[in-house]
Design a protein around this motif. Structure first.
Motif, short mmCIF file in Angstrom:
data_model
loop_
_atom_site.label_atom_id
_atom_site.label_comp_id
_atom_site.label_asym_id
_atom_site.label_seq_id
_atom_site.Cartn_x
_atom_site.Cartn_y
_atom_site.Cartn_z
N SER A 43 54.92 33.90 41.27
CA SER A 43 54.87 34.55 42.59
C SER A 43 55.91 33.96 43.53
CB SER A 43 53.48 34.41 43.19
OG SER A 43 53.19 33.04 43.45
N ALA A 44 56.28 32.70 43.36
CA ALA A 44 57.28 32.08 44.23
C ALA A 44 58.63 32.78 44.08
CB ALA A 44 57.41 30.60 43.90
N LYS A 45 58.97 33.21 42.88
CA LYS A 45 60.26 33.88 42.66
C LYS A 45 60.29 35.23 43.37
CE LYS A 45 60.52 31.57 38.20
NZ LYS A 45 60.58 31.73 36.73
N VAL B 43 61.13 23.44 52.44
CA VAL B 43 61.73 24.74 52.73
C VAL B 43 63.05 24.49 53.43
CG1 VAL B 43 61.48 26.94 53.96
CG2 VAL B 43 59.48 25.85 52.91
N GLY B 44 64.08 25.19 52.98
CA GLY B 44 65.39 25.00 53.59
C GLY B 44 66.25 26.23 53.46
N THR C 195 65.09 29.75 44.31
CA THR C 195 66.00 30.46 45.23
C THR C 195 65.91 31.94 44.95
OG1 THR C 195 67.85 30.23 43.67
CG2 THR C 195 67.59 28.50 45.34
N PRO C 196 66.29 32.77 45.92
CA PRO C 196 66.30 34.22 45.65
C PRO C 196 67.26 34.55 44.52
CG PRO C 196 66.44 33.78 48.00
CD PRO C 196 66.62 32.47 47.32
N PHE D 244 68.02 30.98 50.82
CA PHE D 244 66.89 30.09 51.03
C PHE D 244 66.75 29.16 49.82
CE2 PHE D 244 65.61 33.49 53.94
CZ PHE D 244 65.26 32.74 55.06
N LEU D 245 66.17 28.00 50.05
CA LEU D 245 65.90 27.03 48.99
C LEU D 245 64.47 26.51 49.17
CD1 LEU D 245 66.93 25.44 46.54
CD2 LEU D 245 67.65 23.63 48.13
#
Length: 1009
Positions: free
Chosen positions: A323-325, A394-395, A503-504, A517-518
């Motif tokens: 789900s994070a991806k 989060v970055g 990352t996206p 985003f990272l």
């Protein structure tokens, strides 16, 4: 009979057409005549009626009842047919092919074929089940010890698991119940278990060995047939070829002759012609090894996947991992909608200034709000929970347009310049608003979604400063480990294996250079679980390998290795000391007694059914002993005969010959070997008088003394070597560490002291004191011995020729020991020790020795200090009464002796403690005072330094007990001298030189012969 009656009945009714009664009808099967058809039925032709299913079942039951299961001949015929079926090469090929299908058929179906072909595979699976079931029944009837045995259970379980390959069965079991991931995990676990169960059937590929064996037997028969034809061609007229006994039945062979010896000879000829059968040891070992391998493979196949988080049936590691991806792509898409990142050539407006453009300002506010909402929802769901992957950092990064400081001001949430007045939330009420929107307890997986920690909320709305992997961001977890504001907490807190970056993915490479985003996920829960399971896996593998090795080694040890090791041990015993072979039979008998005692103890603790089973197995084991057991007992008998034939004199010759394994020849003249040893020499004093007095009984006298000498020496780990009439040569071979050699030196001295005590305590030896012959020749006669103790090298080997040999030791050190023993008469002491021997002893034991002289012996120029152990045997009393319990079992006597010997070699055993605690030794040492030793030591130092007058005066005062007139009494003659033997010897030597040392005096003298 029924067929004949039917034919006759049909001939009688030939004028009309009537159907013949069905041969499968119940009445026909029962043997009853059919009834006559009625007149009505004769005019019409009725179609034949088909037997019903119930009728066929009844017929089958009647036929089964006719089979007399309890009939021995019937059962023998059934077993014979079953064995023939199992041994048939056609049936073996069929079961082998079906075994291969059972292993790979289902996987082949899923890999290659379509669902429409499932019914074909179902039919093949059912055929395999039927054939395997038939095989199990045939083997249960035809093979002994198969039914309810290990391989029966294995075959039965493997056949049952084939049912899982049927599509309708697997669909009901694995596809009908459960929802979502739980159903999938249940299906995978079930199929993995079924596949593991079927894999064990690969053992049936060993049936190919049967094909080879059948081919080999056929070829052997073909060779025999060709040899028989060749003999027929070579026959002379009138000659015939005698048929082998195996062409007749056993009953016919027994009827042809009543002589059992002839029958045994024919059996021997039959065994020679038939192929050699497998030994009981080999068959048992291969069977048990196969069982262990199968069980170990099954356990590994089933258990090892459970130690991996991804393959465990009870642990789900896929929670939110994917789900994070998707969330990263969704958040990036919201960012593009807000900042216009679709155009990769032009700089997005958010990178130009930290203000929202005036055109379409409300839309930008709404897009920013949706971006923050997606990010907050992602944070709330992934920051905590019962799953393994937790969001840690989060970055944001931009390698093309702006630097980290600009991104740090652009990225914080709840900025009024990006949200507008309507969507911006007051920081004071921010926590309430966010918790009310994103924190909920109706989440599908895991626990309820908790609110963000207050420190995390503060970091989200303030400037982002931490720089990790060219990105700037914040830690969303409560902990913060970076030492500086711009430091990377990820590198400080997490290992590389404990962090996963997301990352996206739905953008181009140019878009990734513009902005990205990272997200750093903390997967310590996963790595900790993985490490814990890895530890358990390692422990399990160690346990499984250990248990497997133990079971394998147990089987091999019990059936093969232990008997072989016992044989080797017995051969080593015979090689080292052939006389030890005399004890092998007693030791084997003792071992059997111990086993029998253990068997009885186990039997008493069992219930009655288990007792019967255990007794049956033991009786069967004794009924069919293994070949190794028979060979072991044969070696014991041969060893006893070897010991009786060669004796002690041939021990080393036997040992040396047994070491040479390249030849079977015997060489009695073997070279000697150099060894380090403690050499003890013992001599019976006044032996000439004993020979004259006792005459033929002198052999008994010597053997009685030798029994005490040899017994004490053996108790203290010595080895009697040679008997020379009145003398005994004993050896302590020096091997091992210096501590062991020191203990051997102490025990050698202790053994001589014990011999002196036992000689004077023995009732048998004391009887010679009253012998008239000894009383006439020697006043106050008592059996006395002299002992010499020395250490050094010696050549050990056989002396003699091919006609007669003796095992002995040759060395100047042996002569030194004999010289020391001879000098005991001059010094009037029991024993003499060399300084090398005393130096080898421990300090406590060495202090019991008294330095009495320094001499050189003939054949050696090296001076040697001589020591003695002072003993007063007059205080030892004869033991008038023997032990209360006399042990007549030679084995038990040797066992007790071995126990005593082993206790003496134990680390906690100290010879000095034994000497001081022994009452006999204390009594023999009680006479000698400490003042006596001090005065003699002072006198000896003056003697060695050449101050002989001072030595003389001091020696005059060397009395065993303090005297009140020491120094005041005038010594005028030898009668006034002390009674100490070494003191008298030194005084006589100095008197010969008028108490003045020679000018060339070096502190030692030549020992007179």
């Amino acid at each position: 009979m029924a067929a004949t009656l039917d034919f006759k009945w049909a001939m009688k009714g030939a004028n009309s057409v009537h159907p013949q009664p069905s041969r499968f009808s119940p009445s026909h099967a029962a043997g009853r005549l059919p009834t006559s058809p009625s007149k009505k039925s004769r005019g019409t032709s009725a179609p034949p009626s088909k037997p019903t299913a119930m009728a066929q079942l009844q017929k089958l039951i009647r036929r089964l009842r006719k089979i007399k299961i309890r009939d021995p001949e019937r059962m023998a015929w059934i077993r014979m047919k079953s064995r023939r079926l199992c041994n048939s090469w056609r049936f073996t090929v069929l079961t082998t092919a079906l075994t291969i299908y059972a292993l790979f058929g289902d996987d082949f179906r899923l890999c290659v074929t379509h669902k429409q072909t499932d019914e074909l595979f179902n039919a093949l699976t059912m055929i395999a089940c039927l054939v395997f079931g038939l095989e199990i029944v045939a083997q249960s009837l035809g093979q002994e010890e198969y039914f309810l045995g290990f391989f029966f259970m294995l075959d039965f379980g493997s056949t049952v698991t084939l049912v899982l390959d049927l599509t309708w069965v697997s669909r009901e079991l694995f596809c009908a119940g459960g929802e979502g991931e739980e159903a999938l995990r249940t299906s995978r676990a079930g199929r993995a278990g079924a596949r593991a169960s079927r894999t064990v059937r690969i053992i049936r590929l060993m049936r190919l060995v049967k094909l080879y064996k059948a081919y080999w037997v056929a070829m052997e028969k073909k060779k025999e047939e060709e040899a028989r034809k060749q003999k027929l061609l070579e026959l002379k007229p009138g000659e015939t070829i005698q048929e082998p006994a195996e062409s007749k039945s056993e009953f016919q062979v027994r009827q042809d002759g009543d002589d059992s010896d002839d029958f045994e000879g024919e059996d021997t000829q039959r065994e020679e012609e038939e192929p050699k059968q497998e030994t009981r040891v080999g068959k048992k070992l291969s069977d048990m090894t196969t069982r262990r391998v199968i069980v170990l493979v099954l356990v590994m196949l089933v258990v090892l996947p459970q130690f991996e988080p991804s393959g465990n049936m009870f642990i789900s590691t896929a929670d939110f991992q994917d789900s994070a991806k998707f969330a990263a792509d969704l958040i990036y898409e919201r960012w593009r909608s807000w900042c216009g990142g679709h155009n990769t050539t032009a700089q997005p407006w958010c990178f130009a200034a930290l203000q929202t453009p005036t055109d379409n300002q409300q839309e930008h506010y709404r897009n920013r709000y949706e971006l923050e909402a997606a990010l907050l929802n992602f944070l709330h769901v992934h920051i905590s929970g019962s799953f393994y992957y937790r969001l840690y950092w989060v970055g944001a990064t931009s390698r093309r347009w702006v630097d980290a400081a600009y991104l740090g001001q652009l990225s914080p949430l709840n900025q009024e310049r990006f949200l507008g007045q309507d969507l911006w939330v007051n920081p004071d009420s921010l926590s309430v608003v966010w918790d009310g929107v994103y924190a909920r307890n109706d989440f599908m997986q895991g626990n309820a979604v908790q609110s963000l920690p207050s420190v995390t909320k503060d970091r989200l709305i303030n400037v982002w400063q931490e720089q990790c992997r060219s990105a700037v961001g914040i830690v969303v977890q409560p902990e913060l480990r970076a030492t500086t504001a711009t430091g990377c907490s990820v590198d400080v807190e997490l290992r590389c294996s404990e962090v996963q970056y997301v990352t996206p993915l739905s953008f181009t490479s140019k878009e990734s250079e513009s902005f990205s985003f990272l997200f750093a996920f903390d997967q310590r829960g996963y790595t900790q679980t993985e490490a814990g399971l890895s530890i358990l896996q390692t422990l399990f593998i160690c346990f499984a390998v250990g248990v497997g090795a133990m079971t394998f080694s147990t089987d091999a040890n019990e059936l093969l290795l232990n008997p072989i090791e016992r044989m080797i041990e017995k051969m080593e015993t015979i090689k080292d000391n052939p006389l030890e072979a005399m004890r092998l039979g007693d030791m084997e008998f003792r071992r059997e007694e111990v086993d029998e005692a253990h068997f009885r103890q186990k039997l008493e603790k069992m219930s009655r059914p288990w007792q019967l089973l255990y007794q049956y197995r033991r009786a069967k084991k004794h009924k069919e002993p293994m070949e190794t057991v028979m060979l072991e007992k044969t070696i014991i008998k041969l060893g006893g005969l070897l010991a009786l034939g060669f004796g002690e004199a041939g021990a080393e010759v036997i040992g040396q010959n047994m070491k040479v394994s390249a030849t079977a020849g015997v060489n009695a003249m073997v070279p000697g070997s150099k060894v380090e040893a403690i050499i003890g020499f013992c001599n019976i004093r006044n032996f000439m008088a004993a020979t004259e007095v006792l005459k033929e009984k002198v052999m008994l006298f010597v053997n009685q003394v030798g029994e005490i000498v040899h017994g004490c020496v053996d108790d203290f780990h010595g080895a009697p070597n040679r008997n020379i009439g009145d003398a005994f040569l004993v050896i302590w071979r020096l091997t091992g560490l210096p501590e062991k050699q020191t203990k051997l030196a102490d025990m050698s001295l202790m053994s001589f002291v014990k011999i002196i005590a036992e000689i004077n305590k023995s009732r048998v030896i004391a009887a010679y004191r009253q012998h008239p012959g000894f009383q006439m020749r020697i006043q106050d006669y008592r059996v006395t011995l002299g002992f010499g103790l020395h250490c050094g090298w010696a050549i050990e080997g056989a002396i003699g020729s091919e006609y007669k040999i003796d095992a002995s030791y040759l060395s100047p050190n042996v002569n030194v020991a004999s010289k020391l023993e001879a000098a005991t008469s001059q010094f009037k002491v029991w024993m003499l020790l060399s300084h090398s021997m005393v130096n080898m002893c421990s300090n406590e034991v060495a202090l019991t020795c008294r330095l009495i002289d320094q001499v050189t012996v003939s054949g050696s120029r090296i001076p040697m200090r001589v020591y003695t152990v002072d003993l007063d045997v007059s205080r030892i009393h004869v033991v008038e009464q023997g032990p209360d319990r006399i042990i007549r079992n030679r084995f038990k006597i040797r066992q007790l002796r071995e126990v005593r010997k082993s206790e003496k070699m134990a680390e906690e055993y100290r010879v000095w403690d034994a000497m001081t605690s022994n009452s006999d030794i204390r009594q023999m040492r009680q006479l000698f005072s400490e003042e006596f030793f001090q005065r003699f030591a002072m006198a000896y130092r003056n003697y060695e330094a050449g101050e002989w007058l001072a030595a003389r005066d001091m020696l005059f005062t060397c009395h065993y007990q303090p005297q009140h007139d020491i120094g005041r009494r005038l010594v005028t003659s030898e009668a006034d001298w002390p009674v100490d033997g070494p003191t008298v010897t030194l005084l006589r030597f100095m008197r010969h030189w008028d108490y003045e040392a020679p000018k060339d005096w070096l502190g030692y003298r030549q020992l007179p012969e």
